[in-house]
Write a protein that holds these residues in place. Structure first.
Motif, PDB file in Angstrom:
ATOM      1  N   ILE A  59       0.901  -1.218  -0.126  1.00  0.00           N
ATOM      2  CA  ILE A  59       0.040  -0.119  -0.076  1.00  0.00           C
ATOM      3  C   ILE A  59       0.926   1.304   0.051  1.00  0.00           C
ATOM      4  N   PHE A  79       2.507 -10.966  -6.011  1.00  0.00           N
ATOM      5  CA  PHE A  79       1.977 -11.463  -4.660  1.00  0.00           C
ATOM      6  C   PHE A  79       2.417 -12.827  -4.562  1.00  0.00           C
ATOM      7  N   SER A  87       0.002 -17.283  -1.393  1.00  0.00           N
ATOM      8  CA  SER A  87      -1.157 -17.244  -0.017  1.00  0.00           C
ATOM      9  C   SER A  87      -2.027 -15.975   0.189  1.00  0.00           C
ATOM     10  N   CYS A  88      -1.684 -14.908  -0.473  1.00  0.00           N
ATOM     11  CA  CYS A  88      -2.424 -13.660  -0.378  1.00  0.00           C
ATOM     12  C   CYS A  88      -3.772 -13.849  -1.388  1.00  0.00           C
ATOM     13  N   ALA A 144      -5.326 -16.755  -1.890  1.00  0.00           N
ATOM     14  CA  ALA A 144      -5.595 -18.292  -1.975  1.00  0.00           C
ATOM     15  C   ALA A 144      -7.117 -18.611  -1.966  1.00  0.00           C
ATOM     16  N   ASN A 145      -8.048 -17.563  -1.449  1.00  0.00           N
ATOM     17  CA  ASN A 145      -9.408 -18.103  -1.652  1.00  0.00           C
ATOM     18  C   ASN A 145     -10.193 -16.810  -2.239  1.00  0.00           C
ATOM     19  N   GLU A 198     -12.077 -14.913  -1.038  1.00  0.00           N
ATOM     20  CA  GLU A 198     -12.040 -13.482  -0.475  1.00  0.00           C
ATOM     21  C   GLU A 198     -10.601 -12.908  -0.841  1.00  0.00           C
ATOM     22  N   LYS A 246     -10.290  -9.094  -2.441  1.00  0.00           N
ATOM     23  CA  LYS A 246      -9.377  -8.134  -1.849  1.00  0.00           C
ATOM     24  C   LYS A 246      -8.446  -7.570  -3.004  1.00  0.00           C
ATOM     25  N   LEU A 247      -8.028  -8.406  -3.707  1.00  0.00           N
ATOM     26  CA  LEU A 247      -7.162  -7.813  -4.834  1.00  0.00           C
ATOM     27  C   LEU A 247      -7.857  -6.868  -5.685  1.00  0.00           C
ATOM     28  N   GLN A 301     -10.311  -5.140  -4.772  1.00  0.00           N
ATOM     29  CA  GLN A 301     -10.355  -3.766  -3.919  1.00  0.00           C
ATOM     30  C   GLN A 301      -9.035  -2.786  -4.107  1.00  0.00           C
ATOM     31  N   LEU A 302      -8.047  -3.966  -3.927  1.00  0.00           N
ATOM     32  CA  LEU A 302      -6.669  -3.241  -4.014  1.00  0.00           C
ATOM     33  C   LEU A 302      -6.637  -2.358  -5.464  1.00  0.00           C
ATOM     34  N   THR A 312      -9.164  -1.497  -7.600  1.00  0.00           N
ATOM     35  CA  THR A 312      -9.943  -0.369  -7.698  1.00  0.00           C
ATOM     36  C   THR A 312      -9.475   0.895  -6.712  1.00  0.00           C
ATOM     37  N   THR A 313      -9.232   0.633  -5.585  1.00  0.00           N
ATOM     38  CA  THR A 313      -8.585   1.674  -5.017  1.00  0.00           C
ATOM     39  C   THR A 313      -7.360   2.587  -5.620  1.00  0.00           C
ATOM     40  N   TYR A 314      -6.480   1.691  -6.198  1.00  0.00           N
ATOM     41  CA  TYR A 314      -5.425   2.315  -6.987  1.00  0.00           C
ATOM     42  C   TYR A 314      -5.714   3.070  -8.059  1.00  0.00           C
ATOM     43  N   THR A 324       1.497 -11.304   3.143  1.00  0.00           N
ATOM     44  CA  THR A 324       0.996 -11.309   4.431  1.00  0.00           C
ATOM     45  C   THR A 324       0.954 -12.716   5.104  1.00  0.00           C
ATOM     46  N   GLN A 383       1.749  -3.940   9.415  1.00  0.00           N
ATOM     47  CA  GLN A 383       1.619  -4.495   7.973  1.00  0.00           C
ATOM     48  C   GLN A 383       0.437  -3.963   7.226  1.00  0.00           C
ATOM     49  N   PHE A 426      -2.191  -3.985   3.614  1.00  0.00           N
ATOM     50  CA  PHE A 426      -2.359  -5.069   2.896  1.00  0.00           C
ATOM     51  C   PHE A 426      -2.501  -6.519   3.414  1.00  0.00           C
ATOM     52  N   VAL A 442      -4.562  -9.299   4.525  1.00  0.00           N
ATOM     53  CA  VAL A 442      -5.832  -9.835   3.947  1.00  0.00           C
ATOM     54  C   VAL A 442      -6.128 -10.999   4.577  1.00  0.00           C
ATOM     55  N   HIS A 443      -5.560 -11.531   5.805  1.00  0.00           N
ATOM     56  CA  HIS A 443      -6.139 -12.725   6.452  1.00  0.00           C
ATOM     57  C   HIS A 443      -6.716 -12.219   7.897  1.00  0.00           C
ATOM     58  N   ILE A 502      -9.510  -4.992   3.073  1.00  0.00           N
ATOM     59  CA  ILE A 502      -7.982  -4.794   3.138  1.00  0.00           C
ATOM     60  C   ILE A 502      -7.919  -3.883   4.632  1.00  0.00           C
ATOM     61  N   ASP A 511      -3.342   4.367   4.660  1.00  0.00           N
ATOM     62  CA  ASP A 511      -3.667   3.372   4.018  1.00  0.00           C
ATOM     63  C   ASP A 511      -5.535   3.482   3.955  1.00  0.00           C
ATOM     64  N   TYR A 522      -7.855   2.607   0.913  1.00  0.00           N
ATOM     65  CA  TYR A 522      -7.998   1.223   0.591  1.00  0.00           C
ATOM     66  C   TYR A 522      -8.868   0.618   1.600  1.00  0.00           C
ATOM     67  N   ASN A 526     -12.815   1.266   0.399  1.00  0.00           N
ATOM     68  CA  ASN A 526     -13.473   0.598  -0.856  1.00  0.00           C
ATOM     69  C   ASN A 526     -13.946  -1.059  -0.353  1.00  0.00           C
ATOM     70  N   SER A 527     -13.027  -1.560   0.470  1.00  0.00           N
ATOM     71  CA  SER A 527     -13.268  -2.861   0.747  1.00  0.00           C
ATOM     72  C   SER A 527     -13.790  -3.266   1.904  1.00  0.00           C
ATOM     73  N   HIS A 530      -9.136 -20.509   5.523  1.00  0.00           N
ATOM     74  CA  HIS A 530      -8.072 -19.435   5.493  1.00  0.00           C
ATOM     75  C   HIS A 530      -8.532 -18.257   5.929  1.00  0.00           C
TER      76      HIS A 530
END
Lengths: 820, 318
Positions: A713, A737, A740-741, A743-744, A746, A750-751, A753-754, A756-758, A819, B13, B15, B17-18, B23, B135, B138, B141-142, B318
């Motif tokens: 970010i 990436f 694991s970022c 993986a599913n 969600e 989230k990607l 959204q990342l 979109t926001t960028y 992460t 940290q 981003f 995501v878990h 986000i 941040d 971010y 939106n999410s 996850h």
């Protein structure tokens, strides 16, 4: 877990067969070279524009026609599938070398298992003869005769390789445009020819002023229309011939149907999806044969072909499964159209392109899908989705695909795009409609044309079928090393690596008494060398347009037939020329290092820093470490340094976009680097950002490799501060990436959204790789196990294990965002 | 309250995501009363900062070596020279003798490449908030926001409360990632400011819990019940550690427990054990007792999910 559906059995057969063709090897095919060279030899006095049209006609008339039982679409550039074209008229040096090698050397290079491409003895003879003819006549050979001598004295300036390509400058076809496929489908060459003949009739016996050149252009275009119709008819004949005795009734019926369609299309408007795609493929192959194919982009295929699909799905003449097969087969067809790029002019690039394996990187094809229509509504349709399914499951490094994103991009399209990008190394990449469309309007397009933009080459936004964008430069060099002017400003206009000394005499680093003084010196050098690159490019374009008018492109593109001018001479509705700056992250880091160390904190004098640079940091270890570890770096959301990057970008952009080209358009500035950041780095002296002599530059708008230490970010926040909305030639943002970022479901969301926001924050483009560093190391060690691993490098993707090691290492050194 | 209040923080940290919806930016606080064998943030367990050493960042004693001269405990020495790709030759780097190291952290003061660093550092609330606010676009939106994690955030309750308050003042969504091991009074203080609790359930059998985490689980379970009754929104997090807590018996017991808690529970998150944290043990010179453990397969995770769904939905892996 999301999974792409498996490809259908018939596509699998097609795919396997193509992969196995010629034992999986690419053929360096001499057929086109022979036809073109023979014609040139026999018609030396003919005006170039007619020569080009006649050559193409001869090729369409005489080339080998191939139809195989598995073929869904027909058309091939060489005598066989997987054939690689050579463009000897541009540059004959390397072909001369290759074909004149002694027998043993030749066999090792071109007929062994490790050969980059296979060359038969017959083809060797063709290339031998042809390259002898072209050695003194090719564009690269003549360039040195034609350009002003003063340009030649700019070799080794370190800012622009434009002047360093001796003797291969000119060896690269200009290309970088999107022809008007829409017109081919909707009007056919029969319709276009009627338009042209009307123009010819009007001029008969009434040539005033400059009309003679128009008259010549129309005559050439008339020949091209004949060639296009003939080309399709020859395939129609072959289909009919095979149908006659075919034992499989199903294939027999199909062949007859294909024959009927091939007799119809090219001359007439397409009637269904298959005909539309087939016409696009045939026209595409003609363009490749003509030669302006470098960066030739298909544009918005889901628009010009997609509405056929929508109509057919509605009426029931086509099923989704059939459409999916068409989409897959069409990709394979384009993937088969190989080109040869810069065999010898740029070692790094030619290595990049010369992969072995199923997919061959062409450096050419580029699809743009999604986005909004001319009326502003969402443009996605069934074909958009099929194409994303194709990219996600075919694992082809080429063609490259961009998806245009806007506020109302449907969520299933988003998901397909992200899943595909994850599975197939960064295909598609994402482009921001909300930023690009207003930018194009500002650059003089109508709102409708701006909404209809497509991506060319790597990441360059351009008009669809109405713009000669030359976004890859004027056919010579597009890349500008932004660290060059830094070196010039430090060394009083001298590049210490080459002793080139014609830079501006702005003094030495140690002459600067304030930081502002250094900035001014840099700005002066930057403008000075940009002007030289533009000067070289404009001189070059003129000669280029004379030697290689592209009648076959001009016949369809908006503005050319209307004005009677070839696209390369300014016939198109819109005209621009591209230039791209490399190493913006380094420049920002250089400036902040000088500011902090020498002026704000006064840790060293400018003389000490200068001495350290001259010594390539040898003996200045603690200073080096202070720069690497203590000074703020670009890419970490630190305003002070990010603002310097923005300043450089604005400075370069304002200077470039005010320059005009010979076609009546403007130059455009962008920031993609392909792999040149490594090549340029190897030729660039030590710089104040703590870069050692020869180390790579930062790629595109990224930070220096591994210097973005505050997470993704912060990184995105940094690049959002750059004035990306002024970059007419596009920009490029690479992210990597760990799996694991995402993986599913969600993670995918989230990607999204990342991104979109960028985009909301002012980002233009983003492309990402989902692969962890560990995997990349393993792939380096056991390449055979990772043949399919595709990674995105620039505007194109490649098989990781086929890259040269130095580029692999550069890729690994880009920060992996994770992460845990 | 005081903007100047200080937290012991080992990492922030972006981003993330878990750790909750959308986000998020996670603030990891140092210090945890539990010491789970599978902990993937071992540097956050200690309440004191310890020495963390990342050998690949060390640029070698020839070029630097400053740490050697400041170490009073003779705990640092040169390694055998190893090939360094950067220098294209063999280079000797630093080795830490954990027996002798007292975590005085003097060496971290001189290490420019940040190979030797403290496992955390003190930060003012305003600085933490400043970092989080960067941040913010971010989050919006999410549907993301701030997650306070650890260590155990409740162990620094005053800082945690102030950080939560500051976030709520900025209308930022808040998650508190907790082991639940604190007095109810402490946990209760967070209720007005936490939008979602990420609440760990490690084992339902208290003796097993003690064996693997160092403490009994009664207080954790009791707090979960109280939290649910008080209306705190809870997302349970159940790390699946093969051979430790994935017995059928424990899965049933966990499902039963969650199933009885009522509508406060929003989601059950199953977290398959992974080895990604293992390298962190090397940094600390610690041994991970589970290092040979394999991650559970996707199929096994799906199976556990199905079993637990008989008690509670929705469940997410996850």
């Amino acid at each position: 877990m999301f999974k792409f559906a498996a490809i259908s059995p018939r596509i699998q057969v097609l795919r396997d067969k193509r992969g196995a063709a010629n034992k999986g090897r690419t053929i360096l095919d001499g057929e086109r070279t022979k036809i073109y060279t023979d014609y040139y030899k026999a018609h030396e006095a003919e005006p170039n524009i007619l020569k080009r049209a006649h050559c193409l006609y001869e090729w369409c008339l005489n080339k080998t026609i191939l139809v195989e039982d598995e073929d869904v679409f027909v058309g091939q550039i060489g005598r066989t599938y997987r054939a690689l074209n050579s463009f000897v008229e541009w540059d004959a040096t390397w072909l001369h070398q290759a074909s004149h090698d002694n027998d043993e050397g030749f066999k090792t290079a071109w007929q062994s298992e490790d050969s980059f491409a296979y060359m038969s003895d017959t083809d060797r003879e063709i290339f031998k003869e042809a390259s002898e003819y072209w050695m003194d006549r090719s564009l690269s050979a003549r360039y040195l005769e034609i350009i002003p001598p003063v340009l030649q004295s700019f070799h080794g300036n370190g800012c622009s390789d434009f002047f360093a390509r001796k003797p291969n400058l000119g060896g690269i076809p200009q290309g970088h445009y999107s022809p008007n496929f829409q017109k081919v489908i909707a009007q056919g060459f029969g319709g276009i020819q009627r338009e042209i003949r009307e123009k010819i009739d009007q001029l008969q016996g009434k040539i005033y002023g400059n009309d003679a050149s128009k008259f010549m252009f129309y005559q050439a275009a008339d020949i091209v229309c004949d060639a296009a119709i003939l080309f399709a008819q020859r395939y129609a004949q072959e289909c009919a011939r095979q149908a006659e005795n075919h034992t499989d009734p199903e294939r027999k019926a199909k062949l007859l149907e294909m024959s009927d369609s091939l007799n119809w299309i090219m001359e007439n408007p397409a009637r269904n999806t298959w005909e539309a795609l087939q016409a696009v493929a045939l026209y595409q192959i003609m363009l490749v044969a003509d030669g302006q194919q470098h960066g030739l982009s298909q544009g918005r295929i889901d628009q010009y072909a997609g509405w056929f699909a929508e109509a057919e799905l509605k009426s029931g003449t086509l099923t989704m499964a059939e459409l999916q097969d068409y989409s897959d087969a069409f990709f394979l067809k384009l993937n088969d159209n190989l080109i040869q790029v810069r065999m010898s002019s740029n070692d790094m690039l030619s290595k990049m392109y010369s992969g072995k394996g199923y997919s061959y990187n062409t450096g050419g094809h580029h699809f743009t899908i999604g986005g909004i229509k001319k009326d502003g509504t969402d443009a996605s349709n069934a074909l958009t989705r099929c194409l994303l399914n194709t990219t996600g499951r075919m694992f082809l490094a080429d063609p490259s695909v961009d998806i245009r994103i806007h506020k109302y991009t449907p969520s299933d399209v988003w998901e397909l795009a992200i899943q595909s990008s994850k599975a197939c190394g960064g295909v598609p990449s994402f482009e921001n409609d909300e930023l690009i469309i207003p930018m194009l309007v500002k650059r003089g397009r109508t709102l409708e044309d701006a909404r209809d933009y497509c991506i060319i080459g790597c990441v360059e936004p351009s008009g669809s079928g109405n713009e000669w964008s030359a976004s890859g430069g004027p056919g010579s060099e597009v890349f500008f090393n932004l660290l060059g002017p830094i070196i010039m400003a430090i060394h009083n206009g001298v590049n210490p690596l080459t002793n080139f000394s014609k830079g501006l005499k702005t003094g030495y680093l140690y002459d600067c008494e304030t930081f502002e003084e250094f900035k001014e010196a840099f700005a002066a050098q930057l403008k000075y060398f940009l002007d030289w690159q533009i000067t070289g490019g404009n001189c070059f374009e003129l000669m280029y347009a004379d030697h290689f008018p592209s009648v076959v492109a001009s016949t369809t593109m908006d503005g050319c037939v209307e004005s009677g001018k070839d696209a390369l001479s300014g016939g198109c509705k819109y005209n621009s020329t591209g230039l791209t700056g490399c190493g913006i992250g380094n420049v920002a880091d250089c400036l902040i290092a000088i500011k902090k160390l020498c002026f704000d904190d006064k840790i060293v004098t400018t003389k000490e820093l200068y001495d350290a640079l001259c010594a390539d940091w040898e003996g200045y270890e603690s200073l080096y470490q202070a720069i690497v570890f203590d000074i703020p770096h670009y890419g970490n959301d630190i305003d002070e340094v990010d603002e310097l990057a923005a300043w450089v970008m604005k400075l370069a952009n304002n200077h470039i976009s005010s320059a005009t080209n010979p076609r009546g358009g403007n130059w455009a500035f962008g920031t993609f680097t392909m792999t040149v950041h490594v090549d340029y780095g190897s030729k660039t002296d030590a710089t104040p950002d703590g870069r050692r002599r020869g180390e790579p530059l930062a790629e595109a708008i990224s930070s220096r490799q591994g210097f973005d230490r505050n997470g993704v970010i912060a990184y995105l926040n940094t690049v959002s501060k750059l004035p990306q909305s002024i970059l007419g030639n596009g920009d490029q943002m690479n992210l990597r990436f760990s799996p694991s970022c995402i993986a599913n479901k969600e993670g995918v969301e989230k990607l999204r959204q990342l991104i979109t926001t960028y985009f909301e924050n002012g980002g233009m483009e983003v492309q990402f790789n989902v692969v962890d560093t560990q995997t990349l190391y393993q792939a380096q060690e056991n390449p055979d196990d990772y043949r399919n691993l595709i990674v995105r490098i620039a505007g194109f993707s490649v098989y990781f294990v086929e890259m040269p090691k130095v580029l692999q290492d550069d890729f690994i050194s880009r920060t992996e965002h994770t992460t845990i | 309250m005081s903007q100047g209040i200080i937290g012991r923080i080992y990492d922030i940290q972006g981003f993330s995501v878990h750790d909750g919806p959308g986000i998020r930016t996670s603030v990891f606080l140092s210090g945890c009363p539990l010491s789970c064998l599978w902990c993937h943030n071992p540097e956050s367990i200690s309440f004191h900062y310890v020495l963390s050493y990342t050998s690949v960042k060390c640029i070698g004693i020839e070029k630097c070596g400053l740490c050697l001269s400041v170490c009073k405990h003779n705990a640092l020495k040169a390694s055998k020279p190893n090939y360094s790709p950067l220098d294209k030759r063999d280079v000797a780097i630093i080795e830490v003798d954990r027996e002798k190291c007292t975590d005085c952290l003097d060496c971290t003061q001189v290490c420019k490449p940040k190979a030797l660093i403290p496992s955390g550092h003190d930060m003012k609330l305003e600085d933490v908030m400043g970092r989080i606010l960067k941040d913010r676009a971010y989050f919006n939106n999410s549907g993301g926001g701030l997650t306070i994690s650890g260590g155990e955030a409740l162990s620094q309750i005053d800082f945690t409360i102030e950080l939560l308050k500051a976030a709520k003042k900025e209308h930022i969504h808040t998650c508190l990632d907790t082991t639940g091991f604190a007095s109810w009074k402490t946990l209760e203080r967070t209720l007005p400011y936490v939008d979602l609790y990420l609440y760990d359930l490690k084992h339902m059998d208290t003796n097993q819990h003690k064996k693997y985490t160092g403490i009994f689980n009664e207080r954790i379970l009791e707090n979960a019940r109280k939290l649910a009754n008080a209306g705190g929104k809870i997302q349970f997090r159940f790390p699946i550690i093969p051979g430790v807590n994935d017995s059928e018996e424990n899965l049933h017991a966990t499902g039963e427990f969650i199933g009885e808690l009522g509508p406060s529970v929003q989601l059950l998150q199953l977290l398959p054990y992974h080895q990604l944290g293992l390298f962190k043990y090397d940094k600390l010179g610690k041994e991970n007792k589970l290092k040979n453990l394999k991650s559970p397969s996707d199929e096994v995770m799906e199976e556990y999910k199905r079993l637990l769904e008989t008690y509670f939905t929705p469940i997410q892996i996850h």
